[in-house]
Write a protein that holds these residues in place. Sequence first.
Motif, PDB file in Angstrom:
ATOM      1  N   ASP A  18      18.406  31.369 -18.206  1.00 33.33           N
ATOM      2  CA  ASP A  18      17.633  30.142 -18.073  1.00 33.33           C
ATOM      3  C   ASP A  18      16.595  30.278 -16.957  1.00 33.33           C
ATOM      4  N   ARG A  19      15.359  30.529 -17.344  1.00 29.65           N
ATOM      5  CA  ARG A  19      14.285  30.679 -16.355  1.00 29.65           C
ATOM      6  C   ARG A  19      14.016  29.378 -15.609  1.00 29.65           C
ATOM      7  N   GLU A  20      14.168  28.265 -16.295  1.00 32.37           N
ATOM      8  CA  GLU A  20      13.914  26.979 -15.666  1.00 32.37           C
ATOM      9  C   GLU A  20      14.938  26.690 -14.556  1.00 32.37           C
ATOM     10  N   ALA A  21      16.183  27.095 -14.763  1.00 36.06           N
ATOM     11  CA  ALA A  21      17.213  26.893 -13.744  1.00 36.06           C
ATOM     12  C   ALA A  21      16.878  27.696 -12.488  1.00 36.06           C
ATOM     13  N   ALA A  22      16.391  28.903 -12.660  1.00 37.38           N
ATOM     14  CA  ALA A  22      16.001  29.727 -11.518  1.00 37.38           C
ATOM     15  C   ALA A  22      14.823  29.095 -10.784  1.00 37.38           C
ATOM     16  N   HIS A  23      13.869  28.591 -11.537  1.00 44.31           N
ATOM     17  CA  HIS A  23      12.698  27.956 -10.941  1.00 44.31           C
ATOM     18  C   HIS A  23      13.092  26.704 -10.159  1.00 44.31           C
ATOM     19  N   ARG A  24      13.946  25.866 -10.747  1.00 47.36           N
ATOM     20  CA  ARG A  24      14.418  24.658 -10.058  1.00 47.36           C
ATOM     21  C   ARG A  24      15.180  25.009  -8.792  1.00 47.36           C
ATOM     22  N   ALA A  25      16.038  26.013  -8.866  1.00 49.21           N
ATOM     23  CA  ALA A  25      16.834  26.407  -7.702  1.00 49.21           C
ATOM     24  C   ALA A  25      15.934  26.874  -6.561  1.00 49.21           C
ATOM     25  N   GLU A  26      14.912  27.630  -6.874  1.00 43.56           N
ATOM     26  CA  GLU A  26      13.988  28.092  -5.833  1.00 43.56           C
ATOM     27  C   GLU A  26      13.199  26.931  -5.241  1.00 43.56           C
ATOM     28  N   ASN A  27      12.695  26.051  -6.071  1.00 42.23           N
ATOM     29  CA  ASN A  27      11.876  24.935  -5.590  1.00 42.23           C
ATOM     30  C   ASN A  27      12.677  23.908  -4.810  1.00 42.23           C
ATOM     31  N   GLU A  28      13.929  23.714  -5.180  1.00 41.00           N
ATOM     32  CA  GLU A  28      14.766  22.737  -4.490  1.00 41.00           C
ATOM     33  C   GLU A  28      15.457  23.325  -3.269  1.00 41.00           C
TER      34      GLU A  28
END
Length: 62
Positions: free
Chosen positions: A29-39
């Motif tokens: 899940d690329r979106e999960a990785a992106h959210r984790a980095e941004n948050e």
Amino acid sequence: MTTWRRRQRKKRDLHFLNEDGMVACNPRDREAAHRAENEGIATENVQAVTCKKCLAVIRKEK
């Protein structure tokens, strides 16, 4: 969709980012990785990880 209570939590689990930059507990899940980095809930430090699923993946790989 996340609930209000989940968004307002003060302490969040820290997830482990693997060498591909993906979250260890959900590597596809690329979106999960992106959210984790941004948050700010992603780390590459194995000692700081608090997510149970990520810890299981780390132990399995070692």
